[in-house]
Design an enzyme around this catalytic site. Structure first.
Site, PDB file in Angstrom:
ATOM      1  CG  HIS A 179      -0.500   0.321   2.487  1.00  0.00           C
ATOM      2  ND1 HIS A 179       0.161  -0.584   3.263  1.00  0.00           N
ATOM      3  CD2 HIS A 179      -0.530   1.473   3.203  1.00  0.00           C
ATOM      4  CE1 HIS A 179       0.508  -0.006   4.402  1.00  0.00           C
ATOM      5  NE2 HIS A 179       0.103   1.245   4.404  1.00  0.00           N
ATOM      6  CE  LYS A 183       1.622   4.927   3.367  1.00  0.00           C
ATOM      7  NZ  LYS A 183       0.751   5.406   4.423  1.00  0.00           N
ATOM      8  CD  GLU A 217       3.880   1.666  12.029  1.00  0.00           C
ATOM      9  OE1 GLU A 217       2.693   1.694  11.693  1.00  0.00           O
ATOM     10  OE2 GLU A 217       4.513   0.617  12.172  1.00  0.00           O
ATOM     11  CG  ASP A 236       4.685  -5.600   9.692  1.00  0.00           C
ATOM     12  OD1 ASP A 236       3.752  -6.078   9.020  1.00  0.00           O
ATOM     13  OD2 ASP A 236       4.565  -4.564  10.381  1.00  0.00           O
ATOM     14  CG  HIS A 241       5.445  -0.958   3.801  1.00  0.00           C
ATOM     15  ND1 HIS A 241       4.640  -1.418   2.793  1.00  0.00           N
ATOM     16  CD2 HIS A 241       4.787  -1.247   4.954  1.00  0.00           C
ATOM     17  CE1 HIS A 241       3.538  -1.958   3.320  1.00  0.00           C
ATOM     18  NE2 HIS A 241       3.616  -1.872   4.630  1.00  0.00           N
ATOM     19  CE  LYS A 336       4.029  -2.516  14.104  1.00  0.00           C
ATOM     20  NZ  LYS A 336       3.352  -1.581  13.202  1.00  0.00           N
TER      21      LYS A 336
HETATM   22  C1  BG6 Z   1       1.456  -2.445   7.425  1.00  0.00           C
HETATM   23  C2  BG6 Z   1       2.140  -3.141   8.559  1.00  0.00           C
HETATM   24  O1  BG6 Z   1       1.804  -3.031   6.199  1.00  0.00           O
HETATM   25  O2  BG6 Z   1       1.841  -1.077   7.411  1.00  0.00           O
HETATM   26  C3  BG6 Z   1       1.794  -2.465   9.881  1.00  0.00           C
HETATM   27  O3  BG6 Z   1       1.738  -4.499   8.603  1.00  0.00           O
HETATM   28  C4  BG6 Z   1       2.098  -0.983   9.810  1.00  0.00           C
HETATM   29  O4  BG6 Z   1       2.515  -3.071  10.958  1.00  0.00           O
HETATM   30  C5  BG6 Z   1       1.478  -0.358   8.563  1.00  0.00           C
HETATM   31  O5  BG6 Z   1       1.577  -0.390  10.990  1.00  0.00           O
HETATM   32  C6  BG6 Z   1       1.922   1.076   8.402  1.00  0.00           C
HETATM   33  O6  BG6 Z   1       1.196   1.676   7.358  1.00  0.00           O
HETATM   34  P1  BG6 Z   1       0.906   3.247   7.326  1.00  0.00           P
HETATM   35  O7  BG6 Z   1       0.173   3.447   6.053  1.00  0.00           O
HETATM   36  O8  BG6 Z   1       0.112   3.544   8.556  1.00  0.00           O
HETATM   37  O9  BG6 Z   1       2.254   3.893   7.362  1.00  0.00           O
END
Ligand code: BG6
Length: 490
Positions: A179, A183, A217, A236, A241, A336
């Protein structure tokens, strides 16, 4: 300038895991917003599938409530009513054989329509679902399969999954979601690099001292302990990402903004990252795990057991072994329960080769281009100018600052959620922002030796306090190179 919305063709979207967290928080709200924007045609249909015994009516009712809760703004009730009227629900245990004939019946005779099968379920269910879709003759040439992450747990499992999917579907039908690629600011990385003549000539080891990528995060594992403890921050976040961000920053210009040219270039970056052996893992990676804070539980409390060696924080230094980047390290960190929700990429340029101000200024600060991904998306270029006033040449650093939100004010444009863009791309059949099978495998192949070395290392990850920048060793990773991380959320 108002954004032009081009409606997509009529489609049937089948969501597996329709009562799940991702569907309620992301997929359905995104669809509703696209409908509100006028992009979803009136004859598009959505069929939610899950194990729960809801009637379609009860599901629609629940869906309307969850969209109101998750869409982030006041909903347009008329539009919401129209949206839920386009949604159907079917109870289905994907591991059983019952219910599939009913799905065939509900889809009806619309074989030529675009069919999207969205697998918003545990990855272990991807193959069984695809087998059944195939066996029951539900997929057509116009069908697309959407797979949420995690796509595999390591190279072997990702390859097995790719092979399994390839037995039934062409690569052009597979949409592996990361995802982050949806963005706006992440896509903007490509616009900044390839639509401006300014940066590209400097975008190499000769001018770039180092690159820092931070995805911080504040949340903990949030009720996902079972999955997360098996994955950790490396699997993860880094494998997908951060790797994608790295690719977009480091890749060569593709010949066109089109699926294969873009994905070919990203793949080359992943394959050029120097592999880690056990010694490099020891030297150039740091693992952390959050402690309890004044009002937040520890990682162990969050997952419900002590002694876990899973990392909730990773920092690492890596090198890309190619002509463009040899000599420029890339520092990555993610974790996190850190100080702020804060993601950015900082491209730190080298100092000027010779200072003409040496009599009055001992050291000239180097330029830094900061691309803020979230929150407050924008770009800052740190420049050096003359400090105003008489009395000789003194210099000062100032930011050339641009916030996208401010830049877009009055232009009728908004920053859509990642899923809005990705869902419409799937319907349009545009795979540019989705990962190709070989890309996912290459990313796992690079990550696996790190995970394996950590597995053998019996030490606990370093504890860190919530609300900080992570463990001290992460700071050392840069200090020992005479560099320093930019502050998180400062
Ligand atoms: C997800 C992870 O793919 O992305 C999560 O599994 C994480 O652990 C999240 O919190 C973060 O996404 P965003 O869009 O909030 O930065």
């Amino acid at each position: 300038m108002v954004s032009r919305i081009i409606p997509v063709d009529a489609f049937d979207l089948v969501v597996f895991g329709a009562t799940g967290d991702l569907a309620s928080r992301k997929i359905f709200p995104a669809l509703y917003k696209r409908l509100l924007a006028g992009q979803v045609p009136a004859d598009a249909r959505v069929i939610g599938l899950a194990r729960a015994a809801h009637t379609p009516e009860a599901f629609r009712h629940q869906l309307a409530a969850s969209i109101r809760a998750h869409v982030g703004t006041a909903v347009d009730e008329a539009c919401l009513a129209r949206f839920v009227s386009q949604v159907d629900y079917l109870q289905l245990d994907v591991l059983g054989e019952a219910g599939w004939a009913e799905l065939v019946a509900r889809l009806g005779e619309h074989g030529a329509r675009i069919r999207v099968f969205y697998l918003s379920v545990a990855p272990g269910l991807f193959s069984p679902i695809c087998d059944r879709l195939w066996r029951h003759g539900i997929t057509t040439v116009q069908s697309r399969i959407v797979a949420e992450k995690p796509f595999g747990h390591d190279f072997e499992s990702a390859r097995a999954l790719n092979l399994h999917l390839a037995a039934h579907f062409a690569e052009s039908q597979l949409y592996r979601i990361d995802h982050y690629l949806g963005k706006e600011t992440v896509q903007n990385l490509m616009a900044i690099r390839f639509a401006n003549a300014l940066f590209e000539p400097l975008w190499n080891a000769r001018f770039v001292d180092h690159v820092q990528i931070t995805v911080a995060e504040t949340i903990g594992v949030e009720g996902r302990g079972e999955y997360y403890d098996h994955a950790g921050a490396l699997r993860d976040m880094v494998q997908n990402h951060l790797m994608q961000l790295l690719c977009l920053i480091a890749m060569e210009p593709p010949s066109r903004f089109a699926p294969d040219p873009v994905r070919d270039e990203k793949l080359k970056v992943i394959r050029a990252i120097e592999p880690f052996d056990a010694e490099r893992v020891r030297e150039d990676t740091v693992r952390g795990q959050y402690r309890a804070g004044a009002d937040v539980p520890s990682y162990a409390d969050d997952i419900g057991r002590t002694g876990s060696r899973t990392e909730s924080f990773v920092a690492m230094k890596l090198r890309i072994a190619n002509w463009r980047w040899s000599g420029t390290p890339f520092y990555l960190r993610t974790g996190k329960r850190l100080r702020a929700r804060f993601s950015e990429i900082a491209v730190a340029f080298r100092e000027v080769p010779h200072s003409v101000f040496a009599q009055t200024v001992s050291r000239l600060p180097a330029n830094v281009l900061v691309i803020r991904l979230q929150p407050d998306e924008g770009i800052t270029l740190r420049m050096t100018i003359k400090e105003p006033g008489p009395g000789g040449m003194r210099l000062m650093e100032v930011p050339l600052d641009m916030s996208f939100a401010e830049a877009l004010v009055g232009k009728g444009l908004h920053m859509p959620d990642a899923y809005e863009r990705l869902l419409m791309d799937i319907v349009r059949g545009d795979q540019t922002l989705f990962m190709r099978g070989d890309e996912v495998e290459a990313a796992w192949a690079w990550v696996d030796p790190i995970a394996a070395a950590w597995e053998l290392d019996r030490r606990q990850p370093q504890p860190y306090d919530p609300g900080t920048s992570g463990p001290d060793d992460a700071l050392m990773l840069m200090h020992r190179d005479n560099r320093r991380w930019r502050g998180i959320g400062e």
